[in-house]
Design an enzyme around this catalytic site. Sequence first.
Site, PDB file in Angstrom:
ATOM      1  CG  ASP A   1      25.827 -40.384  55.305  1.00 47.59           C
ATOM      2  OD1 ASP A   1      25.881 -39.466  54.452  1.00 47.59           O
ATOM      3  OD2 ASP A   1      25.069 -41.360  55.187  1.00 47.59           O
ATOM      4  CG  HIS A   2      29.454 -42.478  53.097  1.00 49.91           C
ATOM      5  ND1 HIS A   2      28.748 -42.962  54.191  1.00 49.91           N
ATOM      6  CD2 HIS A   2      28.987 -43.150  52.025  1.00 49.91           C
ATOM      7  CE1 HIS A   2      27.909 -43.900  53.785  1.00 49.91           C
ATOM      8  NE2 HIS A   2      28.030 -44.033  52.481  1.00 49.91           N
TER       9      HIS A   2
ATOM     10  CB  CYS B   1      22.638 -38.776  54.622  1.00 49.54           C
ATOM     11  SG  CYS B   1      20.853 -38.945  54.538  1.00 49.54           S
ATOM     12  N   GLY B   2      22.938 -39.037  51.741  1.00 51.75           N
ATOM     13  CA  GLY B   2      22.699 -39.175  50.311  1.00 51.75           C
ATOM     14  C   GLY B   2      21.341 -38.634  49.907  1.00 51.75           C
ATOM     15  CB  THR B   3      18.037 -39.817  50.394  1.00 50.74           C
ATOM     16  OG1 THR B   3      18.109 -40.419  51.704  1.00 50.74           O
ATOM     17  CG2 THR B   3      18.462 -40.827  49.335  1.00 50.74           C
TER      18      THR B   3
ATOM     19  CB  ILE C   1      15.399 -40.624  53.637  1.00 54.12           C
ATOM     20  CG1 ILE C   1      14.746 -39.937  52.436  1.00 54.12           C
ATOM     21  CG2 ILE C   1      14.380 -41.510  54.346  1.00 54.12           C
ATOM     22  CD1 ILE C   1      14.354 -40.883  51.306  1.00 54.12           C
ATOM     23  N   GLY C   2      17.549 -40.959  55.828  1.00 54.55           N
ATOM     24  CA  GLY C   2      18.046 -41.643  57.027  1.00 54.55           C
ATOM     25  C   GLY C   2      18.293 -40.661  58.159  1.00 54.55           C
ATOM     26  CG  MET C   3      21.351 -37.626  57.786  1.00 56.43           C
ATOM     27  SD  MET C   3      22.374 -37.788  59.270  1.00 56.43           S
ATOM     28  CE  MET C   3      24.014 -37.697  58.564  1.00 56.43           C
TER      29      MET C   3
ATOM     30  CG  HIS D   1       2.742 -23.229  58.506  1.00 60.95           C
ATOM     31  ND1 HIS D   1       1.768 -23.637  57.621  1.00 60.95           N
ATOM     32  CD2 HIS D   1       2.778 -21.875  58.405  1.00 60.95           C
ATOM     33  CE1 HIS D   1       1.236 -22.594  57.007  1.00 60.95           C
ATOM     34  NE2 HIS D   1       1.838 -21.500  57.456  1.00 60.95           N
TER      35      HIS D   1
ATOM     36  NE  ARG E   1      -3.433 -21.263  60.352  1.00 62.51           N
ATOM     37  CZ  ARG E   1      -2.916 -20.064  60.073  1.00 62.51           C
ATOM     38  NH1 ARG E   1      -2.976 -19.088  60.971  1.00 62.51           N
ATOM     39  NH2 ARG E   1      -2.325 -19.833  58.920  1.00 62.51           N
ATOM     40  CG  HIS E   2       0.939 -22.393  62.309  1.00 59.15           C
ATOM     41  ND1 HIS E   2       0.464 -23.429  61.531  1.00 59.15           N
ATOM     42  CD2 HIS E   2       0.762 -21.255  61.583  1.00 59.15           C
ATOM     43  CE1 HIS E   2       0.041 -22.949  60.374  1.00 59.15           C
ATOM     44  NE2 HIS E   2       0.200 -21.624  60.388  1.00 59.15           N
TER      45      HIS E   2
HETATM   46  C1  RB5 Z   1      24.514 -44.036  52.080  1.00 57.82           C
HETATM   47  O1  RB5 Z   1      24.775 -44.797  50.948  1.00 57.82           O
HETATM   48  C2  RB5 Z   1      23.056 -43.592  52.090  1.00 57.82           C
HETATM   49  O2  RB5 Z   1      22.231 -44.677  52.291  1.00 57.82           O
HETATM   50  C3  RB5 Z   1      22.821 -42.536  53.148  1.00 57.82           C
HETATM   51  O3  RB5 Z   1      23.674 -41.467  52.912  1.00 57.82           O
HETATM   52  C4  RB5 Z   1      21.432 -41.952  53.204  1.00 57.82           C
HETATM   53  O4  RB5 Z   1      21.008 -41.543  51.948  1.00 57.82           O
HETATM   54  C5  RB5 Z   1      20.426 -42.774  53.893  1.00 57.82           C
HETATM   55  O5  RB5 Z   1      19.268 -42.383  54.063  1.00 57.82           O
END
Ligand code: RB5
Length: 150
Positions: A8-9, A65-67, A69-71, A98, A133-134
């Site tokens: 994303d951006h 993405c930024g973190t 996490i969302g992805m 693993h 095991r894996h």
């Molecule tokens: C966008 O601002 C940010 O929320 C997104 O890139 C991502 O980090 C979400 O998990």
Amino acid sequence: MKVAFGCDHGGINLKPVLLKYLQEKGIEYIDYGCFDTASTDYNEYALKVANAVKDGECDKGILFCGTGIGMSLVANKVKGIRCAHCHDVFSAKMTRLHNDANVMALGERVVGPGLMIEIVDAFLTTEFSNDARHIRRVEKIKAIEEENFK
Ligand code: RB5
């Protein structure tokens, strides 16, 4: 090997660095976007990449993405996807050995370009251990999917 890529951006500044790395390594890829810095929803790109891996169009997926996490949250909602959210080389290597992770998510606001390449390289070049095991544990993940996913 063919890699599905999406961002994303929040992850778009790392994209040219990754694509240059893939080109230099001779690794084929499909870029599922995004393609500019306009604010957009990570969900769309994570889903495209996850589906490309699930459907066998690509062998592995990489998401920024930024973190990260969302992805990773979105990708892991797709049956057959084991998306690892990694910001260090050790985890990237271990999740291949693993967990047989087939998608990786990183955050551009967490790691710089140099570390990102090291992490991606570990992810793309490490094979699953195939230890019993894996295999058993990955099969248990798949069993959960069978019960809970369409
Ligand atoms: C966008 O601002 C940010 O929320 C997104 O890139 C991502 O980090 C979400 O998990």
